[in-house]
Enzyme design. Structure first.
Site, mmCIF file in Angstrom:
data_model
loop_
_atom_site.group_PDB
_atom_site.id
_atom_site.type_symbol
_atom_site.label_atom_id
_atom_site.label_comp_id
_atom_site.label_asym_id
_atom_site.label_seq_id
_atom_site.Cartn_x
_atom_site.Cartn_y
_atom_site.Cartn_z
ATOM 1 N N ASP A 320 0.809 -1.219 0.000
ATOM 2 C CA ASP A 320 0.000 0.000 0.000
ATOM 3 C C ASP A 320 0.843 1.269 0.000
ATOM 4 O OD1 ASP A 320 -2.478 -1.202 -0.116
ATOM 5 O OD2 ASP A 320 -2.727 -1.286 2.053
ATOM 6 N N LYS A 347 -5.677 -2.406 -7.343
ATOM 7 C CA LYS A 347 -6.045 -1.659 -6.143
ATOM 8 C C LYS A 347 -7.187 -0.697 -6.498
ATOM 9 C CE LYS A 347 -3.187 -3.273 -3.013
ATOM 10 N NZ LYS A 347 -3.663 -3.806 -1.720
ATOM 11 N N ARG A 351 -2.456 1.240 -9.955
ATOM 12 C CA ARG A 351 -1.488 2.173 -9.373
ATOM 13 C C ARG A 351 -0.180 2.237 -10.141
ATOM 14 N NH1 ARG A 351 -2.990 1.176 -2.952
ATOM 15 N NH2 ARG A 351 -4.755 2.623 -2.963
#
Length: 438
Positions: A320, A347, A351
């Site tokens: 993350d 995600k 990303r």
């Protein structure tokens, strides 16, 4: 309703200085509500994250008959209904943007006597769910999804579940947690083996609630029928959220900031190791335990960063945090390369693609790969970037704005409230020149 044109405008200013308290850990806050709801007795949660994702989890359990009582700004009492005490909701459970809520609740709700439908916003409705629904079906769960394997998900109640052994092909805390939660309702023992390390918040917290969860290396298991006993949960500050001010301070000359009471669970502290590999000056002091979780006070000072090849073994421990780490890479001397990170493409946004496009828009040279990205550091100018309605993309480019001579405008940032309410005032208090605009 917040306009889609809501944006951040950030420009280079002076150093970041001072101390700030980051909001509570999102992963732990989700689990505190879920496990407190299933427990016998009243659970007290302190430090709960009042972000949209965690509030969606709370609302879902309130819709199933659980009383959640606010006792302070970030504290609540959860009046548990027991393992079999949830009641059928009167409508679909809308989980907003929260993938953690949806995936964990697939396991938890598979063992109920009633049926439920889980829905979410446009972003969540694009995210893959078969990685959870397929193994749950092997336990006897019956979950209907779209032809693409996405939400809305219809979870049929009254299905007898049987414990079994799973060998996951990819380490995933969300898949592991869903299977363990379903295992509480299954006959026999449910066992999960992973090829690498993933977050272990579920195992730690279930143990705090009195559940026996044997852990041997990368294998964990749970015996069906165990009841949860109410307890007190202290939620530490979220390391993922702390990463944005940490990176902003690392790349901004003469900066020196402190962030107290941050969770430093080894199963997700890869970001600290990667920053240290890049030459960042990170100090952990007052290391201690907050319930089942390790916490520490973090201090970081500006330093000359250099590019690195990030070891694949560290990728799941910092999955993350990669948007912020790519910002650090953009400001480092030399090349930084990430591989083995295909998970980043599924995600809240893709990303890899979102960060590649944004970095190129502000003058950084990047090369995108199927499972990663290569960043050539040292060339930040400024410009306009799209966050793709992804909170971590938005906050990462806000951090990069601290050294952008032409400033950065980040568009479509309303989703920052899902994980980091108060992001703008906290960063401004540390010295970031940031404003919100619609």
């Amino acid at each position: 309703m917040t306009q889609k044109t809501h944006s951040f405008r950030v420009r280079a200013g002076g150093p970041l200085r001072g101390s700030a308290t980051v909001p509570g850990d999102k992963s732990i806050s989700h689990r505190a509500v879920m496990f407190g709801a299933l427990a016998d007795g009243t659970t007290t949660v302190e430090g709960f994250l009042q972000g949209e994702d965690c509030l969606a989890t709370r609302r879902a359990f309130e819709a199933m008959g659980v009383v959640c009582e606010d006792i302070a700004d970030a504290a609540m009492r959860i009046h548990g209904v027991g393992l079999h005490g949830l009641s059928a909701p009167g409508c679909d459970l809308d989980l907003g943007n929260s993938g953690t809520s949806m995936r964990l609740m697939c396991g938890l709700l598979s063992g109920q006597s009633f049926s439920t439908t889980l829905s979410g916003d446009a972003s969540l409705s694009r995210r893959p769910m078969r990685r959870v629904t397929d193994p749950l079906s092997q336990m006897g769960a019956r979950i209907d999804a779209t032809d693409e394997g996405t939400a809305p998900l219809r979870i049929h109640g009254g299905q007898p579940l049987s414990g079994r052994a799973f060998q996951l092909s990819i380490a995933s805390a969300q898949v592991k947690s869903a299977l363990l939660l379903a295992g509480l309702y299954a006959d026999g023992t449910t066992r999960v083996d992973e090829p690498g390390i993933s977050r272990d918040h579920t195992e730690r917290m279930l143990t705090s609630f009195g559940v026996d969860v044997p852990v041997q290396g990368r294998r964990c298991s749970v015996r069906g029928g165990q009841r949860l006993t109410a307890t007190r949960i202290e939620v530490p500050a979220d390391l993922s959220s702390a990463t944005f001010p940490l990176v902003a301070a690392a790349i901004t000359p003469q900066s020196d900031i402190s962030l107290p009471n941050v969770g430093v669970n080894p199963s997700r502290a890869g970001v600290l190791k990667i920053l240290e590999m890049m030459g960042a000056q990170v100090e952990l002091t007052n290391v201690r335990a907050a319930g089942a979780e390790p916490v520490a006070d973090l201090r970081i000072r500006a330093s000359a960063l250099h590019g690195v090849d990030i070891p694949p073994a560290l990728v799941p421990l910092a999955i993350d945090e990669f948007p912020a780490l790519l910002v650090a890479a953009a400001c480092a001397q030399g090349r930084t390369r990430i591989t083995g990170a295909a998970e980043l493409r599924v995600k809240e946004s893709d990303r890899i693609a979102a960060m590649a496009a944004g970095l190129q828009a502000v003058g950084v040279t990047v090369e995108e790969q199927a499972d990663g990205i290569t960043v050539q550091g040292g060339g930040v100018t400024g410009g306009v970037v799209e966050s793709h309605d992804d909170h971590r993309i938005a906050m990462a480019f806000a951090a990069l704005g601290s050294v952008a001579p032409d400033g950065i405008e980040i568009r479509d940032v309303a989703n920052v409230r899902t994980s980091f309410p108060g992001f703008v005032p906290l960063m401004a208090a540390l010295g970031l020149v940031i404003e919100e605009a619609s």
